[in-house]
Write a protein that holds these residues in place. Structure first.
Motif, PDB file in Angstrom:
ATOM      1  N   GLU A  27       0.811  -1.216   0.000  1.00 57.96           N
ATOM      2  CA  GLU A  27       0.000   0.000   0.000  1.00 57.96           C
ATOM      3  C   GLU A  27       0.848   1.272   0.000  1.00 57.96           C
ATOM      4  OE1 GLU A  27      -3.116  -0.059   2.942  1.00 57.96           O
ATOM      5  OE2 GLU A  27      -3.710  -2.097   2.372  1.00 57.96           O
ATOM      6  N   LEU A  28       2.162   1.134   0.116  1.00 59.96           N
ATOM      7  CA  LEU A  28       3.053   2.294   0.043  1.00 59.96           C
ATOM      8  C   LEU A  28       3.242   2.699  -1.406  1.00 59.96           C
ATOM      9  CD1 LEU A  28       5.849   1.216   2.564  1.00 59.96           C
ATOM     10  CD2 LEU A  28       4.112   2.981   2.909  1.00 59.96           C
ATOM     11  N   PRO A  29       3.555   3.969  -1.654  1.00 57.06           N
ATOM     12  CA  PRO A  29       3.849   4.374  -3.028  1.00 57.06           C
ATOM     13  C   PRO A  29       5.159   3.722  -3.475  1.00 57.06           C
ATOM     14  CG  PRO A  29       4.294   6.180  -1.513  1.00 57.06           C
ATOM     15  CD  PRO A  29       3.655   5.083  -0.710  1.00 57.06           C
ATOM     16  N   PRO A  30       5.379   3.625  -4.770  1.00 58.57           N
ATOM     17  CA  PRO A  30       6.645   3.054  -5.246  1.00 58.57           C
ATOM     18  C   PRO A  30       7.834   3.880  -4.742  1.00 58.57           C
ATOM     19  CG  PRO A  30       5.087   3.330  -7.055  1.00 58.57           C
ATOM     20  CD  PRO A  30       4.504   4.026  -5.863  1.00 58.57           C
ATOM     21  N   LEU A  31       8.878   3.195  -4.316  1.00 57.58           N
ATOM     22  CA  LEU A  31      10.067   3.882  -3.819  1.00 57.58           C
ATOM     23  C   LEU A  31      10.665   4.779  -4.892  1.00 57.58           C
ATOM     24  CD1 LEU A  31      12.078   4.336  -1.522  1.00 57.58           C
ATOM     25  CD2 LEU A  31      13.342   2.321  -2.344  1.00 57.58           C
ATOM     26  N   TYR A  32      10.567   4.364  -6.153  1.00 60.35           N
ATOM     27  CA  TYR A  32      11.172   5.164  -7.225  1.00 60.35           C
ATOM     28  C   TYR A  32      10.503   6.521  -7.409  1.00 60.35           C
ATOM     29  CZ  TYR A  32       7.471   3.242 -10.260  1.00 60.35           C
ATOM     30  OH  TYR A  32       6.267   2.871 -10.803  1.00 60.35           O
ATOM     31  N   ASP A  33       9.346   6.727  -6.777  1.00 58.29           N
ATOM     32  CA  ASP A  33       8.749   8.073  -6.790  1.00 58.29           C
ATOM     33  C   ASP A  33       9.559   9.032  -5.921  1.00 58.29           C
ATOM     34  OD1 ASP A  33       6.735   7.249  -8.476  1.00 58.29           O
ATOM     35  OD2 ASP A  33       5.176   7.204  -6.924  1.00 58.29           O
ATOM     36  N   ALA A  34      10.354   8.487  -4.988  1.00 60.45           N
ATOM     37  CA  ALA A  34      11.158   9.303  -4.082  1.00 60.45           C
ATOM     38  C   ALA A  34      12.640   9.273  -4.445  1.00 60.45           C
ATOM     39  CB  ALA A  34      10.991   8.816  -2.647  1.00 60.45           C
ATOM     40  N   ILE A  35      13.128   8.097  -4.842  1.00 59.98           N
ATOM     41  CA  ILE A  35      14.553   7.917  -5.126  1.00 59.98           C
ATOM     42  C   ILE A  35      14.708   6.679  -6.003  1.00 59.98           C
ATOM     43  CG2 ILE A  35      15.000   6.510  -3.068  1.00 59.98           C
ATOM     44  CD1 ILE A  35      17.671   8.072  -2.797  1.00 59.98           C
ATOM     45  N   ASP A  36      15.722   6.669  -6.827  1.00 59.70           N
ATOM     46  CA  ASP A  36      15.986   5.514  -7.689  1.00 59.70           C
ATOM     47  C   ASP A  36      16.504   4.363  -6.820  1.00 59.70           C
ATOM     48  OD1 ASP A  36      17.298   3.603  -9.357  1.00 59.70           O
ATOM     49  OD2 ASP A  36      17.455   5.109 -10.945  1.00 59.70           O
ATOM     50  N   PRO A  37      15.747   3.275  -6.698  1.00 58.43           N
ATOM     51  CA  PRO A  37      16.160   2.174  -5.826  1.00 58.43           C
ATOM     52  C   PRO A  37      17.495   1.550  -6.239  1.00 58.43           C
ATOM     53  CG  PRO A  37      13.879   1.885  -6.514  1.00 58.43           C
ATOM     54  CD  PRO A  37      14.441   3.026  -7.297  1.00 58.43           C
ATOM     55  N   ASP A  38      17.766   1.460  -7.539  1.00 60.09           N
ATOM     56  CA  ASP A  38      19.024   0.877  -7.992  1.00 60.09           C
ATOM     57  C   ASP A  38      20.211   1.728  -7.562  1.00 60.09           C
ATOM     58  OD1 ASP A  38      17.740  -1.285  -9.218  1.00 60.09           O
ATOM     59  OD2 ASP A  38      17.494  -0.182 -11.110  1.00 60.09           O
ATOM     60  N   VAL A  39      20.072   3.045  -7.686  1.00 61.98           N
ATOM     61  CA  VAL A  39      21.136   3.950  -7.258  1.00 61.98           C
ATOM     62  C   VAL A  39      21.315   3.870  -5.745  1.00 61.98           C
ATOM     63  CG1 VAL A  39      21.831   6.375  -7.105  1.00 61.98           C
ATOM     64  CG2 VAL A  39      20.873   5.487  -9.238  1.00 61.98           C
ATOM     65  N   GLU A  73      28.328   8.034   2.952  1.00 63.72           N
ATOM     66  CA  GLU A  73      28.279   8.356   4.383  1.00 63.72           C
ATOM     67  C   GLU A  73      26.847   8.362   4.883  1.00 63.72           C
ATOM     68  OE1 GLU A  73      29.338  12.078   7.257  1.00 63.72           O
ATOM     69  OE2 GLU A  73      30.723  11.626   5.628  1.00 63.72           O
ATOM     70  N   ARG A  74      25.966   9.049   4.137  1.00 67.59           N
ATOM     71  CA  ARG A  74      24.538   9.037   4.462  1.00 67.59           C
ATOM     72  C   ARG A  74      23.778   9.757   3.353  1.00 67.59           C
ATOM     73  NH1 ARG A  74      24.911  13.099   9.126  1.00 67.59           N
ATOM     74  NH2 ARG A  74      24.787  14.944   7.887  1.00 67.59           N
ATOM     75  N   ILE A  75      22.502   9.447   3.281  1.00 66.36           N
ATOM     76  CA  ILE A  75      21.610  10.114   2.342  1.00 66.36           C
ATOM     77  C   ILE A  75      20.256  10.251   3.027  1.00 66.36           C
ATOM     78  CG2 ILE A  75      20.892   7.990   1.197  1.00 66.36           C
ATOM     79  CD1 ILE A  75      20.817   9.631  -1.429  1.00 66.36           C
ATOM     80  N   THR A  76      19.596  11.385   2.793  1.00 69.60           N
ATOM     81  CA  THR A  76      18.288  11.641   3.388  1.00 69.60           C
ATOM     82  C   THR A  76      17.313  12.009   2.271  1.00 69.60           C
ATOM     83  OG1 THR A  76      19.293  12.401   5.446  1.00 69.60           O
ATOM     84  CG2 THR A  76      17.019  13.065   5.052  1.00 69.60           C
ATOM     85  N   PHE A  77      16.116  11.461   2.344  1.00 73.66           N
ATOM     86  CA  PHE A  77      15.090  11.759   1.353  1.00 73.66           C
ATOM     87  C   PHE A  77      13.718  11.554   1.989  1.00 73.66           C
ATOM     88  CE2 PHE A  77      16.409   7.370   0.982  1.00 73.66           C
ATOM     89  CZ  PHE A  77      15.237   6.654   0.867  1.00 73.66           C
ATOM     90  N   ARG A  78      12.691  12.088   1.340  1.00 74.91           N
ATOM     91  CA  ARG A  78      11.312  11.921   1.804  1.00 74.91           C
ATOM     92  C   ARG A  78      10.674  10.767   1.040  1.00 74.91           C
ATOM     93  NH1 ARG A  78       8.662  16.883   4.077  1.00 74.91           N
ATOM     94  NH2 ARG A  78      10.386  18.304   4.435  1.00 74.91           N
ATOM     95  N   TYR A  79       9.941   9.953   1.802  1.00 71.08           N
ATOM     96  CA  TYR A  79       9.239   8.833   1.195  1.00 71.08           C
ATOM     97  C   TYR A  79       8.004   8.514   2.028  1.00 71.08           C
ATOM     98  CZ  TYR A  79       8.205   4.001  -0.147  1.00 71.08           C
ATOM     99  OH  TYR A  79       7.564   2.853  -0.545  1.00 71.08           O
ATOM    100  N   ALA A  80       6.870   8.499   1.384  1.00 71.16           N
ATOM    101  CA  ALA A  80       5.599   8.088   2.002  1.00 71.16           C
ATOM    102  C   ALA A  80       5.314   8.842   3.302  1.00 71.16           C
ATOM    103  CB  ALA A  80       5.590   6.581   2.241  1.00 71.16           C
ATOM    104  N   GLU A 123      17.089   5.408   9.549  1.00 75.21           N
ATOM    105  CA  GLU A 123      16.277   6.176  10.491  1.00 75.21           C
ATOM    106  C   GLU A 123      15.043   6.673   9.763  1.00 75.21           C
ATOM    107  OE1 GLU A 123      18.312   9.036  13.096  1.00 75.21           O
ATOM    108  OE2 GLU A 123      20.137   8.343  12.081  1.00 75.21           O
ATOM    109  N   ILE A 124      13.903   6.504  10.381  1.00 73.14           N
ATOM    110  CA  ILE A 124      12.626   6.926   9.810  1.00 73.14           C
ATOM    111  C   ILE A 124      12.013   7.930  10.769  1.00 73.14           C
ATOM    112  CG2 ILE A 124      10.365   6.188   8.974  1.00 73.14           C
ATOM    113  CD1 ILE A 124      12.656   4.816   7.493  1.00 73.14           C
ATOM    114  N   LEU A 125      11.664   9.098  10.261  1.00 70.34           N
ATOM    115  CA  LEU A 125      11.032  10.131  11.074  1.00 70.34           C
ATOM    116  C   LEU A 125       9.801  10.631  10.336  1.00 70.34           C
ATOM    117  CD1 LEU A 125      11.283  11.957  13.610  1.00 70.34           C
ATOM    118  CD2 LEU A 125      12.609  13.525  12.212  1.00 70.34           C
TER     119      LEU A 125
END
Length: 93
Positions: free
Chosen positions: A36-48, A60-67, A80-82
Motif C-alpha cells: 500500500e506504500l507508493p513506489p520507492l522510485y517516486d522518491a529515489i531511484d532504488p538501484d542507485v 556516508e549518508r543520504i536523506t530523502f522523503r518517502y511516504a 532512520e525513519i522520522l
C-alpha cells in the motif's frame, strides 16, 4: 528496531538490498502494508540507492522523503525513519 512516538531506527542486514530494507522500515513506521506504500522510485531511484550502500565504499549518508517520512540511510546501513510532521516540529523548536 528502535522506535519512539514518531521515529524508528533499524539496521539492514549486509545481504539485504538497502532499498528493500527502506520500504520495509517505512512500512513498519507507517503501520501500512508494503504493497500500500507508493513506489520507492517516486522518491529515489532504488538501484542507485542500492549501489550507494553496497560494498565497502558506501556513502556516508543520504536523506530523502518517502511516504510521508524523512528517511536517512547511514553508511553502516542504519535506517532512520522520522514522520515528516515530527521532523518539521523538531526543526522549528
Amino acid at each position: 528496531m528502535v522506535t519512539s512516538a514518531n521515529s524508528s531506527s533499524v539496521t539492514a542486514d549486509a545481504d539485504e538490498a538497502i532499498s528493500l530494507a527502506v520500504v520495509e522500515a517505512v512500512s513498519v513506521a507507517a503501520d501500512t502494508p508494503v504493497l500500500e506504500l507508493p513506489p520507492l522510485y517516486d522518491a529515489i531511484d532504488p538501484d542507485v540507492l542500492d549501489e550507494l550502500f553496497a560494498g565497502q565504499q558506501a556513502a556516508e549518508r543520504i536523506t530523502f522523503r518517502y511516504a510521508g517520512h524523512l528517511v536517512t540511510v547511514h553508511g553502516d546501513r542504519t535506517i532512520e525513519i522520522l514522520d515528516v510532521d515530527e521532523a518539521q516540529t523538531c526543526r522549528s523548536t
